[in-house]
Write a protein that holds these residues in place. Structure first.
Motif, PDB file in Angstrom:
ATOM      1  N   PHE A   1      10.287  17.421  10.346  1.00 23.85           N
ATOM      2  CA  PHE A   1       8.843  17.414  10.540  1.00 23.85           C
ATOM      3  C   PHE A   1       8.102  18.191   9.449  1.00 23.85           C
ATOM      4  N   GLY A   2       8.762  18.428   8.318  1.00 26.89           N
ATOM      5  CA  GLY A   2       8.080  19.033   7.185  1.00 26.89           C
ATOM      6  C   GLY A   2       8.296  20.523   7.092  1.00 26.89           C
ATOM      7  N   LEU A   3       8.196  21.016   5.854  1.00 25.85           N
ATOM      8  CA  LEU A   3       8.432  22.435   5.615  1.00 25.85           C
ATOM      9  C   LEU A   3       7.342  23.318   6.191  1.00 25.85           C
ATOM     10  N   GLU A   4       6.170  22.725   6.539  1.00 29.75           N
ATOM     11  CA  GLU A   4       5.138  23.565   7.137  1.00 29.75           C
ATOM     12  C   GLU A   4       5.530  24.015   8.532  1.00 29.75           C
ATOM     13  N   GLU A   5       6.485  23.292   9.140  1.00 31.39           N
ATOM     14  CA  GLU A   5       6.957  23.673  10.473  1.00 31.39           C
ATOM     15  C   GLU A   5       7.929  24.855  10.401  1.00 31.39           C
ATOM     16  N   THR A   6       8.781  24.845   9.390  1.00 30.80           N
ATOM     17  CA  THR A   6       9.791  25.891   9.234  1.00 30.80           C
ATOM     18  C   THR A   6       9.902  26.224   7.759  1.00 30.80           C
ATOM     19  N   SER A   7       9.797  27.484   7.406  1.00 29.70           N
ATOM     20  CA  SER A   7       9.850  27.874   6.003  1.00 29.70           C
ATOM     21  C   SER A   7      11.253  27.722   5.454  1.00 29.70           C
ATOM     22  N   SER A   8      11.344  27.527   4.124  1.00 31.09           N
ATOM     23  CA  SER A   8      12.655  27.389   3.494  1.00 31.09           C
ATOM     24  C   SER A   8      13.473  28.660   3.651  1.00 31.09           C
ATOM     25  N   GLY A   9      12.816  29.813   3.765  1.00 31.58           N
ATOM     26  CA  GLY A   9      13.535  31.056   3.978  1.00 31.58           C
ATOM     27  C   GLY A   9      14.232  31.088   5.314  1.00 31.58           C
ATOM     28  N   GLU A  10      13.607  30.500   6.339  1.00 31.55           N
ATOM     29  CA  GLU A  10      14.206  30.505   7.669  1.00 31.55           C
ATOM     30  C   GLU A  10      15.452  29.630   7.739  1.00 31.55           C
ATOM     31  N   ILE A  11      15.484  28.548   6.946  1.00 35.13           N
ATOM     32  CA  ILE A  11      16.617  27.637   7.056  1.00 35.13           C
ATOM     33  C   ILE A  11      17.693  27.937   6.026  1.00 35.13           C
ATOM     34  N   SER A  12      17.681  29.150   5.487  1.00 35.32           N
ATOM     35  CA  SER A  12      18.758  29.588   4.620  1.00 35.32           C
ATOM     36  C   SER A  12      19.582  30.637   5.372  1.00 35.32           C
ATOM     37  N   GLY A  13      20.738  30.980   4.822  1.00 37.84           N
ATOM     38  CA  GLY A  13      21.568  31.983   5.463  1.00 37.84           C
ATOM     39  C   GLY A  13      22.612  31.360   6.369  1.00 37.84           C
ATOM     40  N   SER A  14      23.055  32.099   7.376  1.00 35.91           N
ATOM     41  CA  SER A  14      24.111  31.656   8.268  1.00 35.91           C
ATOM     42  C   SER A  14      23.515  30.787   9.367  1.00 35.91           C
ATOM     43  N   LEU A  15      23.858  29.492   9.350  1.00 38.71           N
ATOM     44  CA  LEU A  15      23.230  28.536  10.256  1.00 38.71           C
ATOM     45  C   LEU A  15      24.271  27.788  11.073  1.00 38.71           C
TER      46      LEU A  15
ATOM     47  N   GLY B   1       0.855  -1.181   0.000  1.00 31.79           N
ATOM     48  CA  GLY B   1       0.000   0.000   0.000  1.00 31.79           C
ATOM     49  C   GLY B   1       0.889   1.228   0.000  1.00 31.79           C
ATOM     50  N   ILE B   2       0.297   2.393  -0.052  1.00 36.38           N
ATOM     51  CA  ILE B   2       1.090   3.620   0.027  1.00 36.38           C
ATOM     52  C   ILE B   2       0.573   4.494   1.165  1.00 36.38           C
ATOM     53  N   ARG B   3       1.491   5.293   1.717  1.00 39.70           N
ATOM     54  CA  ARG B   3       1.150   6.254   2.764  1.00 39.70           C
ATOM     55  C   ARG B   3       1.849   7.577   2.450  1.00 39.70           C
ATOM     56  N   ARG B   4       1.213   8.655   2.859  1.00 36.60           N
ATOM     57  CA  ARG B   4       1.812   9.978   2.728  1.00 36.60           C
ATOM     58  C   ARG B   4       2.820  10.168   3.856  1.00 36.60           C
ATOM     59  N   LEU B   5       4.006  10.655   3.524  1.00 36.96           N
ATOM     60  CA  LEU B   5       5.035  10.910   4.530  1.00 36.96           C
ATOM     61  C   LEU B   5       4.890  12.327   5.057  1.00 36.96           C
ATOM     62  N   ASN B   6       4.503  12.447   6.321  1.00 35.74           N
ATOM     63  CA  ASN B   6       4.354  13.750   6.949  1.00 35.74           C
ATOM     64  C   ASN B   6       5.597  14.162   7.725  1.00 35.74           C
ATOM     65  N   LEU B   7       6.471  13.205   7.994  1.00 36.57           N
ATOM     66  CA  LEU B   7       7.735  13.511   8.637  1.00 36.57           C
ATOM     67  C   LEU B   7       8.773  12.509   8.168  1.00 36.57           C
ATOM     68  N   LEU B   8      10.025  12.913   8.229  1.00 35.37           N
ATOM     69  CA  LEU B   8      11.137  12.065   7.813  1.00 35.37           C
ATOM     70  C   LEU B   8      11.724  11.430   9.064  1.00 35.37           C
TER      71      LEU B   8
END
Length: 234
Positions: free
Chosen positions: A170-184, A103-110
């Motif tokens: 836990f998915g991009l809805e938790e943290t935007s791609s803009g937030e995880i760019s830059g100096s980390l 069967g298949i399932r949607r992945l909501n988290l890695l």
């Protein structure tokens, strides 16, 4: 993982087997990629396929929004196996094993490193080891962003790619791609550390087959006041 009933039909083998029986099919439905060819154009989707006694085939796409204007000239079937990853409409799915078939399932988290590697392979990212990390935006004071899988490419491998590959656990809805760019700054979690997210207490474990894995310990849906930057147990 969640059941993809919103966007899919007949997403588990027992449902597909019942449908094929109702349609009078003699073959056993198998889950896989359906490649339709029409006017030198290929249309790919996921669905069920069976070889019938009269040397014909029965194919059935399971995603509701899949459409073709005309009948395809031919169809090619590529079987899927357990734990394979694929994307449809920018959503990530995994093939699971049921008692009676696939069967298949949607992945909501890695939830483990092997899934992260498979998901990033779909984006043509080189295969590297990943660590589950607490990711911060540098500054004073530094700001906690999210729990992310972080892989690091060496200079020879990167070829103009970012040297740090980041995928929110836990998915991009938790943290935007803009937030995880830059100096980390990425701080790896240790084996046995726990974290609270999505109403559940998770623990990081190490597995020989799947690598680092998030294991759910218990549901705490009404827990409040916990700072995600910290772990409950060390």
């Amino acid at each position: 993982m969640s059941i993809p009933e919103e966007e899919c039909q007949y997403y588990d083998y027992p449902m597909a087997a019942a449908l094929y029986k109702e349609l009078g099919c003699s073959g056993d439905p198998r889950l896989g990629v359906l490649v339709y060819r029409q006017d030198d154009i290929e249309y790919n989707t996921v669905g069920w396929y069976s070889e019938e006694d009269d040397d014909t085939a029965m194919d059935f796409p399971i995603f509701k929004n899949f459409q073709m204007e005309n009948e395809p000239e031919n169809v090619c079937f590529i079987p899927l196996s357990e734990r394979e990853i694929f994307t449809i409409d920018d959503r990530l799915y995994i093939v699971i094993a049921l008692d009676q078939g696939l069967g298949i399932r949607r992945l909501n988290l890695l939830f483990d490193e092997s899934i992260v590697r498979s998901a990033n392979a779909l984006r043509s990212i080189p295969d590297v080891e990943y660590q589950l990390c607490k990711v911060y935006a540098r500054g004073y004071p530094k700001k906690f962003l999210d729990y992310c899988w972080v892989g690091r490419l060496d200079a020879e491998m990167s070829n103009n790619m970012p040297t740090m590959i980041i995928y929110p656990a836990f998915g991009l809805e938790e943290t935007s791609s803009g937030e995880i760019s830059g100096s980390l700054e990425a701080v790896p979690l240790r084996e046995g550390e726990t974290l609270y997210r999505k109403g559940t207490l998770w623990q990081l474990s190490l597995d020989e087959t799947y690598g680092a894995s998030l294991v759910p310990l218990m549901e705490l849906p009404f827990y409040a006041g916990f700072n995600d930057e910290k772990t409950l147990l060390n």
